[in-house]
Each structure stands twice: as C-alpha cells, then as structure tokens.
Scaffold this active site. Structure first.
Site, PDB file in Angstrom:
ATOM      1  N   ASP A   1      -8.536  -9.483   1.383  1.00  0.00           N
ATOM      2  CA  ASP A   1      -8.906  -8.691   2.572  1.00  0.00           C
ATOM      3  C   ASP A   1     -10.262  -9.111   3.132  1.00  0.00           C
ATOM      4  O   ASP A   1     -10.667  -8.659   4.203  1.00  0.00           O
ATOM      5  CB  ASP A   1      -8.892  -7.193   2.261  1.00  0.00           C
ATOM      6  CG  ASP A   1      -7.507  -6.591   2.485  1.00  0.00           C
ATOM      7  OD1 ASP A   1      -6.657  -7.264   3.082  1.00  0.00           O
ATOM      8  OD2 ASP A   1      -7.270  -5.449   2.054  1.00  0.00           O
TER       9      ASP A   1
ATOM     10  N   SER B   1     -10.890  -2.900   5.050  1.00  0.00           N
ATOM     11  CA  SER B   1      -9.562  -2.339   4.837  1.00  0.00           C
ATOM     12  C   SER B   1      -9.007  -1.798   6.150  1.00  0.00           C
ATOM     13  O   SER B   1      -9.756  -1.461   7.063  1.00  0.00           O
ATOM     14  CB  SER B   1      -9.663  -1.194   3.823  1.00  0.00           C
ATOM     15  OG  SER B   1      -8.432  -0.533   3.699  1.00  0.00           O
TER      16      SER B   1
ATOM     17  N   GLY C   1      -0.826  -2.576   5.791  1.00  0.00           N
ATOM     18  CA  GLY C   1      -1.865  -3.474   6.309  1.00  0.00           C
ATOM     19  C   GLY C   1      -2.364  -2.991   7.669  1.00  0.00           C
ATOM     20  O   GLY C   1      -2.501  -1.782   7.894  1.00  0.00           O
TER      21      GLY C   1
ATOM     22  N   THR D   1       0.832  -1.205   0.000  1.00  0.00           N
ATOM     23  CA  THR D   1       0.000   0.000   0.000  1.00  0.00           C
ATOM     24  C   THR D   1       0.868   1.258   0.000  1.00  0.00           C
ATOM     25  O   THR D   1       2.077   1.204   0.143  1.00  0.00           O
ATOM     26  CB  THR D   1      -0.952  -0.041   1.228  1.00  0.00           C
ATOM     27  OG1 THR D   1      -1.578  -1.305   1.263  1.00  0.00           O
ATOM     28  CG2 THR D   1      -1.987   1.042   1.201  1.00  0.00           C
TER      29      THR D   1
ATOM     30  N   THR E   1      -3.906   1.303  -2.857  1.00  0.00           N
ATOM     31  CA  THR E   1      -3.295  -0.021  -2.747  1.00  0.00           C
ATOM     32  C   THR E   1      -3.702  -0.968  -3.868  1.00  0.00           C
ATOM     33  O   THR E   1      -4.777  -0.812  -4.453  1.00  0.00           O
ATOM     34  CB  THR E   1      -3.685  -0.667  -1.394  1.00  0.00           C
ATOM     35  OG1 THR E   1      -2.935  -1.861  -1.208  1.00  0.00           O
ATOM     36  CG2 THR E   1      -5.163  -0.997  -1.297  1.00  0.00           C
TER      37      THR E   1
HETATM   38  N1  GLY Z   1      -5.167  -4.050   1.396  1.00  0.00           N
HETATM   39  C1  GLY Z   1      -4.817  -3.638   2.683  1.00  0.00           C
HETATM   40  C2  GLY Z   1      -5.913  -2.913   3.358  1.00  0.00           C
HETATM   41  O1  GLY Z   1      -6.734  -2.306   2.694  1.00  0.00           O
HETATM   42  O2  GLY Z   1      -5.993  -2.970   4.553  1.00  0.00           O
END
Ligand code: GLY
Length: 566
Positions: free
Chosen positions: A406, A435, A458, A364, A382
């Site tokens: 996710d 997310s 993350g 991200t 991301t």
């Molecule tokens: N793809 C990581 C998030 O959105 O948390």
C-alpha cells in the site's frame, strides 16, 4: 487441517439474513462472525465487545481478508457521544527503505506483494486491545471464545474461502504452513462443504486471550515470527513488534446537508476524500439531478471521484511523516473543483498514472455493530490482498499481511489496486502505508447517530461508502437499499468508469453478462466516459437508525449476515 466432506453443520449453511432490526445489531461478511457479535450482546456486552469478537472471528472464518496478522481502523461513537478513531494500521519495519523493492535498478512489485519482505508489523491485536481497554465491558478473554471455537472445531468452507484458496493456490504452496493448513494433502483446493480446522490458530488465540497482547508483541509469537522470517530474508525484527503502538487520532468532521459526517484521518485516505467529495456534491441538488436522470447522477459522482483520486495520488501519505494539506477538506477548495464539473460532458483534464487491470478480487472486510445504549462501531480490517503475503508462520496459524504494497514502492509504479502515489506515500522506517479503508459514522444535528457504513475492496471502498452515504442522505434510501444498489467506481487513473451490471437498479448476484448495458451506462458513454463492467465494486455493511429500531444491512454481493438482539 482439513476434514473431508462433512455434513454442513454451522451458521454458514443456514439461510442468510441480509437485514435485521433490533436494539443491538451487527453486520459482517460471515454468519459465524455476526453470531459471535450476537453472543456478546446476549452475555451483556456492548457494541465494542461485539465488534472485537466479530473481528477476531472473521480472522478465522474469512482469513483471506483479515486477521491478527493484519491491521484495522476502528471508528467508535460512544453512548456519551465521544468519538474514538483508533489507528491499528500496520507499520513498516525500522529497516525499511525506499529502495527495498528495487532490484537491478528496477522496482520489483512482486516483492511487496508476496513473501516475507511484503509484510509490515501486524497491528490488529494492538488496536482491538486499545478499544477494549477504553470501552469494552466483557472480559478480554471472553471476546476470543467464538473465534477459538471456530478455529478449534472448524467451519464449513463456503464459496468465498474456496475461491480465495483457489486463486492463490500456487503462491500458498510455496510456504509450508500455508500449504499444510489451507490445501488438501495432495495440494488440491478443498471443496465447498469441507471443514477447515485451524488448531495452531486456536492455540495462538487462546494464548493472546489469556496473556494479552504482550504474548503477541514481545512474547512467543514475535519470537517465532521473527525467527521464521529471518530464514526467509524478511525484515521484521523483535524490536519492530515491541515498538508497535495503536494510535488514537482526531477524526475528520465535515458537514453535509443536515448531518455531520465523521471519517477516519490518515493513514486512511477515505475520510479526507469522502469529505472532499461530499463538499463538491454539496454544490449540487443531487436529489433533483437523480430524479431527472440517474445517468446524470452517476456522471456527477464520477466527476467528483476523478478529482478526489487525483489529489489522493499526489498529496496523501502518513501524516506523522508528511504534511497532508488541510485545504483538501476545505469547502472553498471543493467549491472550486465543483465549479469545473460540467453536467453535460466528462472532463479529461487531469494528469498522471497507470493501472494494469480492473482487478475484481475481494480484499479486506468491514463490520459494524451498534447497541441500545448508543455505542456505534465501524471497523474495517485487512491483511491487504487475498491471504496477505501468503506466508503463514509455522505453528501459529497466523497469516501475515502484505500491507507494504500500500506504499508507493516507486513513483508511478501502480500497486495491486492500480493506485499510483507520490513521495508522500513513499516507504520510510516505521511509517504507515496509505489506506483506502473508510469507516464512517453520520450524526444528526442533535449529535445522535443516524448511520454508519464502510466497505471492503481497496480504493473502491471510498467510492462505495460515498455512494451509500449519498443514497441515504440525498435520496432518502434505507441503508439496505443503498448497499444493494449497483455502483460505479472512478479512481482517476485509469480514466475509466467501472460499473456493476444493472446500473440504475439493484445489484444482486454476481454474474456480469446480465443487463450490463442500461440507460445509465448509455448516458455515461454519451457524455464521454470510457466504461468497463465489473462484477462487484466493494462489499459494504451498514447500520441506520430508523423508527422501527436499528436497521443492520449486509451486502448481498457476498454471504454475510445481519443480526439483531432485542
Ligand atoms: N489494504 C487496502 C487498504 O488499506 O486500502
């Protein structure tokens, strides 16, 4: 397309400015993207134009983290004082189901991470267009110019791109376009200093610049993408592309000390849990605890994180599909959680979950811009894990996300971040996966913007953003100091406090063998926290309003740059 060891010749090779002060500022993880923002200011654009240009550019020069094959969440405070939370989160295909990753009766986690079944509908372009339609001032096509130039002429590969290709070389090799664009003809990883040209991506960006998002969602891109995915047993259809819409959502507002903190609502979990943790911290004199013992400060933070992440695993999902309870951000609920925290002992009470590793890969990207008119933007973007699902659509240069991971692919099965979830975050047609992206803006009592921050990484995003907010608000630190401070991360399961080296001091460099034990880690251990050292816990960018002007700060954990235009 790769060229050999060219002479270094772009902004990536110049000395990086970690902070910058001025009237119009930006901070991103890559100098070329920061300079794209700067060029928008120079052309008379505002912070929204600058953020969009930087985001598009990051998709070219930092494509392992974000790009037009992925999605983003965009939080904007306008010069008139309005707040816009633009949800450009990917959506599951209409044919998605709770059993789509089950094989022989067992969840097959790799399918939600690598390959054509892992991608959800790419959504960044829809969100950027919505932001531009509402608040942009430059022409849509002008915002694409720096990204097209970086893709067409190429950029010098730095350590971040090199490592990202290296770590996924085997998976990238499986897909022809990923292999052809990112690897040398003999399959080896291009060296730092080589130039990466992405002519197909330049072409795709030019088409979207000229014809608008329709070219992407209902035109040639959707057609090429679906045709290729069909051959690979993917699930996305032309209708999935055509039906995708960015959504403007009401933001999360909470009060902390003398400030109002604006966070992003679901499908982000960050806004809710940052508000929840700040509500818990509100019950403590954090500045006094810190001045008395930094170890106690980290202990208190870890206890708040543990409780918030336990709730995240149980309650959170896309609120268009499941009911996310409002009590999570209620100060009374936080007070009851805070009352369970013991300052002399780690609590072990809470249940559930499993994690496989302390994954320290970077994922991200977060960028931020603010202008002299009073427009502020926090944008997290991301493709999910490094190079998304690793599938680049031939002829387009677009790398697709693996955002389906996710979702909770099955109860108790951890995703790539070791996060477990419940029914609330189960897969459903057109649903948006939960997310951790947490763009945040802090307003002073009179409504003027004081601070913005956010991060990549993350679930570590949530806790890094919390620490940066608390350091600026409670400890009176400047945003660059807060960002550079060593962090902790606790996500409930596993019951471990991850910490960066030199906890209690500033975090610089990425070696983990230096000073990994400190007074603070010894203290945490004494209180009963299991510990694990991690080289880097999230990559953050921020802006703070100061007497000298707007102070932009880029995280020293990577090669980003902060820029200012007077
Ligand atoms: N793809 C990581 C998030 O959105 O948390």
């Amino acid at each position: 397309m790769l060229l050999g060891q060219d002479k270094p010749r772009d902004a990536a090779t110049k000395p990086k400015m970690r902070t910058a002060v001025g009237g119009n500022v930006a901070a991103t993880v890559h100098p070329i993207a920061s300079h794209a923002a700067l060029s928008m200011y120079k052309n008379g654009g505002n912070a929204v134009d600058a953020a969009i240009a930087a985001a598009l550019c990051l998709g070219v020069v930092d494509g392992h983290n974000s790009g037009i094959g992925g999605g983003c969440l965009m939080l904007i405070r306008t010069q008139q004082g309005a707040i816009h939370a633009i949800d450009g989160r990917e959506a599951a295909p209409a044919a998605a189901s709770e059993t789509m990753y089950v094989r022989n009766g067992k969840p097959a986690a790799e399918l939600s991470q690598i390959g054509s079944l892992a991608c959800a509908v790419p959504s960044q372009i829809a969100a950027l267009k919505m932001a531009h339609d509402k608040l942009g001032t430059l022409k849509w096509s002008a915002l694409f110019e720096p990204a097209i130039e970086a893709a067409e002429s190429g950029y010098t590969i730095g350590l971040a791109t090199h490592n990202a290709i290296s770590s996924e070389r085997e998976n990238l090799t499986k897909y022809e376009a990923s292999r052809d664009v990112l690897l040398n003809p003999d399959g080896s990883v291009p060296k730092v200093g080589a130039v990466l040209r992405q002519r197909d991506l330049a072409h795709t960006l030019s088409k979207i610049a000229k014809n608008g998002p329709e070219w992407f969602y209902t035109g040639e891109f959707a057609k090429a993408c679906v045709a290729y995915l069909e051959k690979q047993s993917g699930m996305l259809t032309r209708a999935d592309f055509a039906n995708y819409k960015a959504i403007e959502r009401p933001c999360i507002k909470s009060n902390y000390r003398n400030y109002q903190v604006i966070g992003f609502p679901t499908p982000s979990s960050g806004g809710i849990h940052i508000a929840q943790m700040l509500n818990m911290l509100d019950k403590f004199d954090v500045a006094k605890i810190y001045s008395h013992s930094k170890g106690d400060f980290f202990h208190l933070l870890a206890e708040c994180m543990k409780r918030a992440f336990a709730d995240r695993a149980h309650w959170l999902g896309d609120s268009d599909f499941v009911k996310v309870p409002t009590f999570l951000v209620d100060p009374h609920y936080a007070a009851s959680l805070a009352s369970q925290i013991q300052l002399d002992k780690a609590s072990t009470a809470i249940v559930h979950g499993n994690i496989s590793s302390d994954d320290e890969k970077k994922h991200t990207t977060h960028l931020t811009t603010a202008d002299s008119l009073g427009n502020w933007v926090a944008l997290t973007s991301t493709v999910n894990t490094t190079w998304g699902c690793k599938v680049m659509i031939p002829g387009t240069g677009v790398m697709l996300n693996n955002e389906m991971d996710d979702f909770s692919i099955a109860p108790g099965v951890p995703n790539a971040f070791g996060l477990v979830g419940s029914e609330a975050n189960a897969i459903a047609p057109n649903k948006r996966p939960l997310s951790s992206m947490s763009p945040a803006i802090v307003l002073a009592k009179d409504g003027t913007p004081f601070l913005t921050c956010g991060a990549a990484g993350g679930p570590k995003i949530i806790n890094a953003t919390l620490q940066n907010l608390v350091r600026c608000i409670d400890l009176n630190e400047s945003i660059d100091q807060a960002i550079a401070s060593a962090r902790i991360h606790q996500q409930w399961r596993p019951d471990v406090v991850y910490h960066e080296p030199n906890l209690g001091g500033l975090r610089q460099g990425l070696s983990i063998d230096r000073d990994s034990e400190s007074e603070e880690t010894k203290h945490l251990k004494k209180l009963g926290h299991p510990l694990k050292v991690a080289s880097s816990l999230a990559i953050a960018q921020g802006i703070q309003s100061t007497e000298r002007g707007l102070l932009a700060a880029s995280d020293p954990r990577t090669d980003g740059e902060a820029v200012a235009y007077p």
